[in-house]
Design a protein around this motif. Sequence first.
Motif, PDB file in Angstrom:
ATOM      1  N   SER A  10       0.854  -1.198   0.000  1.00  0.00           N
ATOM      2  CA  SER A  10       0.000   0.000   0.000  1.00  0.00           C
ATOM      3  C   SER A  10       0.886   1.242   0.000  1.00  0.00           C
ATOM      4  CB  SER A  10      -0.920   0.009   1.223  1.00  0.00           C
ATOM      5  OG  SER A  10      -0.171  -0.041   2.414  1.00  0.00           O
ATOM      6  N   GLU A  11       0.339   2.293  -0.601  1.00  0.00           N
ATOM      7  CA  GLU A  11       1.082   3.551  -0.687  1.00  0.00           C
ATOM      8  C   GLU A  11       0.086   4.703  -0.778  1.00  0.00           C
ATOM      9  OE1 GLU A  11       1.829   3.658  -5.502  1.00  0.00           O
ATOM     10  OE2 GLU A  11       3.368   2.767  -4.210  1.00  0.00           O
ATOM     11  N   ASP A  12       0.619   5.917  -0.593  1.00  0.00           N
ATOM     12  CA  ASP A  12      -0.258   7.079  -0.762  1.00  0.00           C
ATOM     13  C   ASP A  12      -0.135   7.586  -2.198  1.00  0.00           C
ATOM     14  OD1 ASP A  12       2.120   8.472  -0.984  1.00  0.00           O
ATOM     15  OD2 ASP A  12       2.001   9.358   1.020  1.00  0.00           O
ATOM     16  N   ARG A  13      -0.781   8.695  -2.477  1.00  0.00           N
ATOM     17  CA  ARG A  13      -0.804   9.198  -3.857  1.00  0.00           C
ATOM     18  C   ARG A  13       0.523   9.815  -4.278  1.00  0.00           C
ATOM     19  NH1 ARG A  13      -6.882  11.702  -4.808  1.00  0.00           N
ATOM     20  NH2 ARG A  13      -7.990   9.713  -4.513  1.00  0.00           N
ATOM     21  N   ASP A  15       3.264   8.094  -3.856  1.00  0.00           N
ATOM     22  CA  ASP A  15       4.081   6.886  -3.990  1.00  0.00           C
ATOM     23  C   ASP A  15       4.914   6.590  -2.745  1.00  0.00           C
ATOM     24  OD1 ASP A  15       3.130   6.567  -6.593  1.00  0.00           O
ATOM     25  OD2 ASP A  15       4.742   7.785  -7.439  1.00  0.00           O
ATOM     26  N   HIS A  16       4.465   7.072  -1.590  1.00  0.00           N
ATOM     27  CA  HIS A  16       5.144   6.738  -0.339  1.00  0.00           C
ATOM     28  C   HIS A  16       4.533   5.464   0.238  1.00  0.00           C
ATOM     29  CE1 HIS A  16       5.913  11.324  -0.053  1.00  0.00           C
ATOM     30  NE2 HIS A  16       6.940  10.716  -0.618  1.00  0.00           N
ATOM     31  N   GLU A  17       5.381   4.509   0.556  1.00  0.00           N
ATOM     32  CA  GLU A  17       4.884   3.235   1.071  1.00  0.00           C
ATOM     33  C   GLU A  17       4.257   3.426   2.441  1.00  0.00           C
ATOM     34  OE1 GLU A  17       7.076  -0.671   2.578  1.00  0.00           O
ATOM     35  OE2 GLU A  17       7.197  -0.468   0.393  1.00  0.00           O
ATOM     36  N   LEU A  18       3.163   2.748   2.681  1.00  0.00           N
ATOM     37  CA  LEU A  18       2.435   2.867   3.935  1.00  0.00           C
ATOM     38  C   LEU A  18       2.335   1.522   4.641  1.00  0.00           C
ATOM     39  CD1 LEU A  18      -0.608   5.024   2.718  1.00  0.00           C
ATOM     40  CD2 LEU A  18       1.461   5.846   3.869  1.00  0.00           C
ATOM     41  N   ASN A  19       2.305   1.592   5.964  1.00  0.00           N
ATOM     42  CA  ASN A  19       1.961   0.417   6.771  1.00  0.00           C
ATOM     43  C   ASN A  19       0.497   0.549   7.157  1.00  0.00           C
ATOM     44  OD1 ASN A  19       5.128   0.967   7.943  1.00  0.00           O
ATOM     45  ND2 ASN A  19       4.609  -1.036   7.124  1.00  0.00           N
ATOM     46  N   THR A  34       0.169  -4.205   6.007  1.00  0.00           N
ATOM     47  CA  THR A  34       0.954  -4.106   4.768  1.00  0.00           C
ATOM     48  C   THR A  34       2.347  -3.542   5.055  1.00  0.00           C
ATOM     49  OG1 THR A  34       0.139  -1.880   4.301  1.00  0.00           O
ATOM     50  CG2 THR A  34      -1.108  -3.707   3.388  1.00  0.00           C
ATOM     51  N   PRO A  35       3.300  -3.951   4.245  1.00  0.00           N
ATOM     52  CA  PRO A  35       3.196  -4.981   3.189  1.00  0.00           C
ATOM     53  C   PRO A  35       3.232  -6.383   3.806  1.00  0.00           C
ATOM     54  CG  PRO A  35       5.430  -4.111   3.301  1.00  0.00           C
ATOM     55  CD  PRO A  35       4.640  -3.318   4.294  1.00  0.00           C
ATOM     56  N   PHE A  36       2.495  -7.314   3.182  1.00  0.00           N
ATOM     57  CA  PHE A  36       2.474  -8.679   3.703  1.00  0.00           C
ATOM     58  C   PHE A  36       2.282  -9.654   2.538  1.00  0.00           C
ATOM     59  CE2 PHE A  36      -2.005  -7.539   3.624  1.00  0.00           C
ATOM     60  CZ  PHE A  36      -2.632  -8.677   3.157  1.00  0.00           C
ATOM     61  N   THR A  37       2.610 -10.908   2.834  1.00  0.00           N
ATOM     62  CA  THR A  37       2.401 -12.009   1.886  1.00  0.00           C
ATOM     63  C   THR A  37       1.620 -13.101   2.607  1.00  0.00           C
ATOM     64  OG1 THR A  37       4.471 -11.518   0.722  1.00  0.00           O
ATOM     65  CG2 THR A  37       3.507 -13.712   0.397  1.00  0.00           C
ATOM     66  N   ALA A  38       0.556 -13.567   1.972  1.00  0.00           N
ATOM     67  CA  ALA A  38      -0.278 -14.612   2.574  1.00  0.00           C
ATOM     68  C   ALA A  38      -0.526 -15.711   1.556  1.00  0.00           C
ATOM     69  CB  ALA A  38      -1.590 -14.027   3.059  1.00  0.00           C
ATOM     70  N   THR A  68      -0.317 -13.589  -6.828  1.00  0.00           N
ATOM     71  CA  THR A  68      -1.122 -12.398  -7.123  1.00  0.00           C
ATOM     72  C   THR A  68      -0.569 -11.223  -6.311  1.00  0.00           C
ATOM     73  OG1 THR A  68      -3.102 -13.746  -7.470  1.00  0.00           O
ATOM     74  CG2 THR A  68      -3.415 -11.375  -7.056  1.00  0.00           C
ATOM     75  N   THR A  69      -0.232 -10.150  -7.005  1.00  0.00           N
ATOM     76  CA  THR A  69       0.323  -8.959  -6.346  1.00  0.00           C
ATOM     77  C   THR A  69      -0.673  -7.813  -6.459  1.00  0.00           C
ATOM     78  OG1 THR A  69       2.602  -9.621  -6.847  1.00  0.00           O
ATOM     79  CG2 THR A  69       2.225  -7.294  -6.286  1.00  0.00           C
ATOM     80  N   VAL A  70      -0.949  -7.174  -5.335  1.00  0.00           N
ATOM     81  CA  VAL A  70      -1.900  -6.067  -5.293  1.00  0.00           C
ATOM     82  C   VAL A  70      -1.213  -4.856  -4.644  1.00  0.00           C
ATOM     83  CG1 VAL A  70      -4.114  -5.246  -4.430  1.00  0.00           C
ATOM     84  CG2 VAL A  70      -3.838  -7.647  -5.111  1.00  0.00           C
ATOM     85  N   ASN A  71      -1.352  -3.715  -5.296  1.00  0.00           N
ATOM     86  CA  ASN A  71      -0.803  -2.456  -4.747  1.00  0.00           C
ATOM     87  C   ASN A  71      -1.976  -1.501  -4.510  1.00  0.00           C
ATOM     88  OD1 ASN A  71       1.181  -0.711  -3.822  1.00  0.00           O
ATOM     89  ND2 ASN A  71       1.491   0.212  -5.837  1.00  0.00           N
ATOM     90  N   ILE A  72      -2.267  -1.223  -3.252  1.00  0.00           N
ATOM     91  CA  ILE A  72      -3.407  -0.397  -2.887  1.00  0.00           C
ATOM     92  C   ILE A  72      -2.948   1.048  -2.669  1.00  0.00           C
ATOM     93  CG2 ILE A  72      -5.267  -0.061  -1.223  1.00  0.00           C
ATOM     94  CD1 ILE A  72      -5.495  -2.621  -2.856  1.00  0.00           C
ATOM     95  N   VAL A  73      -3.676   1.983  -3.295  1.00  0.00           N
ATOM     96  CA  VAL A  73      -3.378   3.412  -3.116  1.00  0.00           C
ATOM     97  C   VAL A  73      -4.467   4.028  -2.254  1.00  0.00           C
ATOM     98  CG1 VAL A  73      -3.009   5.636  -4.249  1.00  0.00           C
ATOM     99  CG2 VAL A  73      -2.186   3.524  -5.332  1.00  0.00           C
ATOM    100  N   LEU A  74      -4.048   4.615  -1.118  1.00  0.00           N
ATOM    101  CA  LEU A  74      -5.003   5.207  -0.192  1.00  0.00           C
ATOM    102  C   LEU A  74      -4.985   6.733  -0.302  1.00  0.00           C
ATOM    103  CD1 LEU A  74      -4.423   3.078   3.035  1.00  0.00           C
ATOM    104  CD2 LEU A  74      -6.064   2.712   1.192  1.00  0.00           C
ATOM    105  N   LYS A  75      -6.127   7.322  -0.070  1.00  0.00           N
ATOM    106  CA  LYS A  75      -6.282   8.777  -0.143  1.00  0.00           C
ATOM    107  C   LYS A  75      -6.110   9.396   1.241  1.00  0.00           C
ATOM    108  CE  LYS A  75      -9.528  12.423  -1.466  1.00  0.00           C
ATOM    109  NZ  LYS A  75     -10.897  12.717  -1.976  1.00  0.00           N
ATOM    110  N   LYS A  76      -5.173  10.321   1.337  1.00  0.00           N
ATOM    111  CA  LYS A  76      -4.937  10.998   2.613  1.00  0.00           C
ATOM    112  C   LYS A  76      -6.014  12.052   2.836  1.00  0.00           C
ATOM    113  CE  LYS A  76      -1.243  13.185   5.292  1.00  0.00           C
ATOM    114  NZ  LYS A  76       0.144  13.727   5.256  1.00  0.00           N
ATOM    115  N   ILE A  77      -6.582  12.069   4.033  1.00  0.00           N
ATOM    116  CA  ILE A  77      -7.638  13.035   4.328  1.00  0.00           C
ATOM    117  C   ILE A  77      -7.261  13.972   5.481  1.00  0.00           C
ATOM    118  CG2 ILE A  77      -9.516  11.612   3.453  1.00  0.00           C
ATOM    119  CD1 ILE A  77     -10.044  10.711   6.312  1.00  0.00           C
TER     120      ILE A  77
END
Length: 291
Positions: A10-13, A15-19, A34-38, A68-77
């Motif tokens: 996961s990262e922000d808009r 491109d900074h990686e987030l936990n 995140t980041p994790f592997t399951a 399967t690799t997923v990259n989630i982008v979260l919106k900072k509020i």
Amino acid sequence: FLKGKLIVKSEDRNDHELNVETQILSPFKKNYRTPFTAELNYGEYTLHFSKKCYKDSTFKIKIDKPKTTVNIVLKKICTKLRIETDPYGAMVSLGDTTKISPCEFDSLREKKITLNVKKCFYKDLNYAINLIPGRDTSKKIRLVKKGFDIHNMADRKIDYQQDIYFKWDKVKCENQKIQYKLEFSSTYDFSNLYWHSPITSKNHLSLNSAKIEPGKYFWRVVALSNNDSLVSSEIGMFTILPLKSVYFVFRKSLDFVYHHVKINNDIPDNNNGKFPYESYLEIGIPKIFGV
């Protein structure tokens, strides 16, 4: 059952990686960060992502291959606000939170806030700031020095050998011992300092005008802490009048004024140091003819 690896980042808009706290909601519940592997069975999964200052997000993910690799982008509020004051050391309050500048306030969700800024010897300030959600903001706040009042600021005309009483308001500043110094100057900007008093903890001082040369003066009081000048008062003005000139009246008779002589250095010497007429002071008292 076939199994595949799920790699989630996961990262922000920017491109900074987030936990980010991640929860698999279905077909079962399990928590990750995140980041994790399951390693999961093939199928569809509902994942919920939550992080302070970011908008919660829910995604459906299908696992149908070995990896399967997923990259989630979260919106900072939320907004992080950095405050710097000139000078440093001011108390900056936002709601119930008070910090000393320079300082930061984070996790701000409001679009508009008002800061209360206080510092000894500076004017209190309510400072409004418009915030853009998700965008960090920095502000530099310039403070304005606050003078204090003196008494009798009007241009007073003071006779020679008259006592002058100077008084000013006390300055209050938390955790500081304040002392004062009275200053006279012949110029309004105090570039030509004529005199200053000893440092005192009192808020008044008396002085005899005989100690001051006749003329026009500006005066102010400087507040000090640990002998460092902190702030100056408003400026007052006064004028020391010159010593009045006195004339003695000499009469040839009680009805006719023969001559009058200014008492400076010389007496008319018209007859080898003697007056041409026998003269005396009227009723034995000098008569004043003006200034």
